[in-house]
Design a protein around this motif. Structure first.
Motif, PDB file in Angstrom:
ATOM      1  N   SER A 183       1.321  -1.220  -0.016  1.00 22.39           N
ATOM      2  CA  SER A 183      -0.109  -0.772  -0.058  1.00 22.39           C
ATOM      3  C   SER A 183       0.744   1.057   0.102  1.00 22.39           C
ATOM      4  CB  SER A 183      -1.080  -0.379   1.521  1.00 22.39           C
ATOM      5  OG  SER A 183      -1.300   0.939   1.144  1.00 22.39           O
ATOM      6  N   ASP A 184       2.122   1.250   0.987  1.00 26.36           N
ATOM      7  CA  ASP A 184       3.144   2.144   0.722  1.00 26.36           C
ATOM      8  C   ASP A 184       3.001   2.630  -0.491  1.00 26.36           C
ATOM      9  OD1 ASP A 184       2.383   2.667   3.520  1.00 26.36           O
ATOM     10  OD2 ASP A 184       4.049   2.205   4.336  1.00 26.36           O
ATOM     11  N   GLU A 185       3.630   1.725  -1.131  1.00 25.77           N
ATOM     12  CA  GLU A 185       4.095   1.551  -2.376  1.00 25.77           C
ATOM     13  C   GLU A 185       3.326   2.166  -3.489  1.00 25.77           C
ATOM     14  OE1 GLU A 185       6.983   2.129  -3.754  1.00 25.77           O
ATOM     15  OE2 GLU A 185       7.769   1.912  -1.785  1.00 25.77           O
ATOM     16  N   VAL A 194       6.685 -11.673  -7.948  1.00 28.84           N
ATOM     17  CA  VAL A 194       7.307 -12.306  -9.070  1.00 28.84           C
ATOM     18  C   VAL A 194       8.442 -10.502  -9.888  1.00 28.84           C
ATOM     19  CG1 VAL A 194       5.071 -10.481 -10.178  1.00 28.84           C
ATOM     20  CG2 VAL A 194       6.099 -12.484 -11.915  1.00 28.84           C
ATOM     21  N   ASP A 195       9.656 -11.100 -10.902  1.00 31.28           N
ATOM     22  CA  ASP A 195       9.805 -10.016 -10.774  1.00 31.28           C
ATOM     23  C   ASP A 195       9.405  -9.269 -12.414  1.00 31.28           C
ATOM     24  OD1 ASP A 195      12.289  -8.167 -12.261  1.00 31.28           O
ATOM     25  OD2 ASP A 195      13.976  -9.434 -11.191  1.00 31.28           O
ATOM     26  N   GLN A 244      10.216   0.848 -19.126  1.00 31.41           N
ATOM     27  CA  GLN A 244      10.253   1.643 -18.017  1.00 31.41           C
ATOM     28  C   GLN A 244       9.228   1.362 -16.588  1.00 31.41           C
ATOM     29  OE1 GLN A 244      12.489   3.844 -17.077  1.00 31.41           O
ATOM     30  NE2 GLN A 244      11.620   4.163 -14.570  1.00 31.41           N
ATOM     31  N   ILE A 245       8.778   0.647 -17.321  1.00 30.25           N
ATOM     32  CA  ILE A 245       6.729   0.368 -15.981  1.00 30.25           C
ATOM     33  C   ILE A 245       7.515  -0.529 -15.579  1.00 30.25           C
ATOM     34  CG2 ILE A 245       4.694  -0.384 -16.088  1.00 30.25           C
ATOM     35  CD1 ILE A 245       3.922   1.545 -18.823  1.00 30.25           C
ATOM     36  N   ARG A 288       9.703  -2.921 -10.308  1.00 32.71           N
ATOM     37  CA  ARG A 288      11.000  -4.313  -9.857  1.00 32.71           C
ATOM     38  C   ARG A 288      11.283  -2.505  -8.698  1.00 32.71           C
ATOM     39  NH1 ARG A 288      15.390  -5.527  -9.154  1.00 32.71           N
ATOM     40  NH2 ARG A 288      15.822  -8.020  -9.868  1.00 32.71           N
ATOM     41  N   ASN A 289      11.618  -1.778  -9.279  1.00 28.71           N
ATOM     42  CA  ASN A 289      11.888  -1.032  -7.786  1.00 28.71           C
ATOM     43  C   ASN A 289      10.899  -1.560  -7.066  1.00 28.71           C
ATOM     44  OD1 ASN A 289      14.377  -0.630  -9.081  1.00 28.71           O
ATOM     45  ND2 ASN A 289      13.895   1.296 -10.216  1.00 28.71           N
ATOM     46  N   ARG A 290       9.664  -1.063  -7.025  1.00 27.70           N
ATOM     47  CA  ARG A 290       8.583  -0.477  -5.926  1.00 27.70           C
ATOM     48  C   ARG A 290       8.176  -1.919  -4.743  1.00 27.70           C
ATOM     49  NH1 ARG A 290       4.233   3.735  -7.055  1.00 27.70           N
ATOM     50  NH2 ARG A 290       4.726   4.803  -7.970  1.00 27.70           N
TER      51      ARG A 290
END
Length: 131
Positions: free
Chosen positions: A25-27, A96-97, A112-113, A118-120
């Motif tokens: 949720s924070d992400e 999942v990556d 980019q999405i 992935r970063n989130r």
């Protein structure tokens, strides 16, 4: 090549599910579905299985952007994160990556999405207490 991001987590199973949901949720992710695999296998097959929960996570803004680029992408959504008991009775979390998942689509507009998601997911795992 691994298709998941993984972490061994400290805490009880239920606490880790709650912490994972809060970190998602924070992400900016909501949990669209929550599947209790242990319960399902017991009900459908009368088989015992370790605690194992699948959280189907979606960030509406990112999903919308991705679907605008690739309408059939919905077949790969939502992104799954699992919380499970390990063989040594600790708790694992795997996501999942998205970069690996979206590589099957072969649409550079999604790169980019996928990196953003992935970063989130990396941030979500970073928020969970290390075992």
């Amino acid at each position: 090549m691994s298709y998941t991001l993984n972490k061994q987590v400290r805490g009880s199973f239920d606490e880790v599910v709650e912490q994972t949901t809060e970190a998602l949720s924070d992400e900016g992710f909501g949990v669209l579905c929550d599947i209790d695999v242990q319960q399902t296998l017991k009900e459908k097959l009368d088989e015992d299985f370790r605690r194992y929960q699948i959280l189907g996570a979606c960030n509406p803004q990112l999903a919308h952007q991705a679907l605008e680029e690739e309408i059939q992408l919905g077949t790969l959504l939502p992104c799954n994160i699992i919380v499970y008991e390990t063989e040594d009775n600790s708790v694992g979390v795997s996501a999942v990556d998205p970069e690996v998942l979206l590589s099957v689509v072969d649409n550079p507009e999604l790169d980019q999405i996928a990196t953003d998601v992935r970063n989130r997911f990396g941030h979500v795992l970073d928020e969970l207490p290390q075992a």
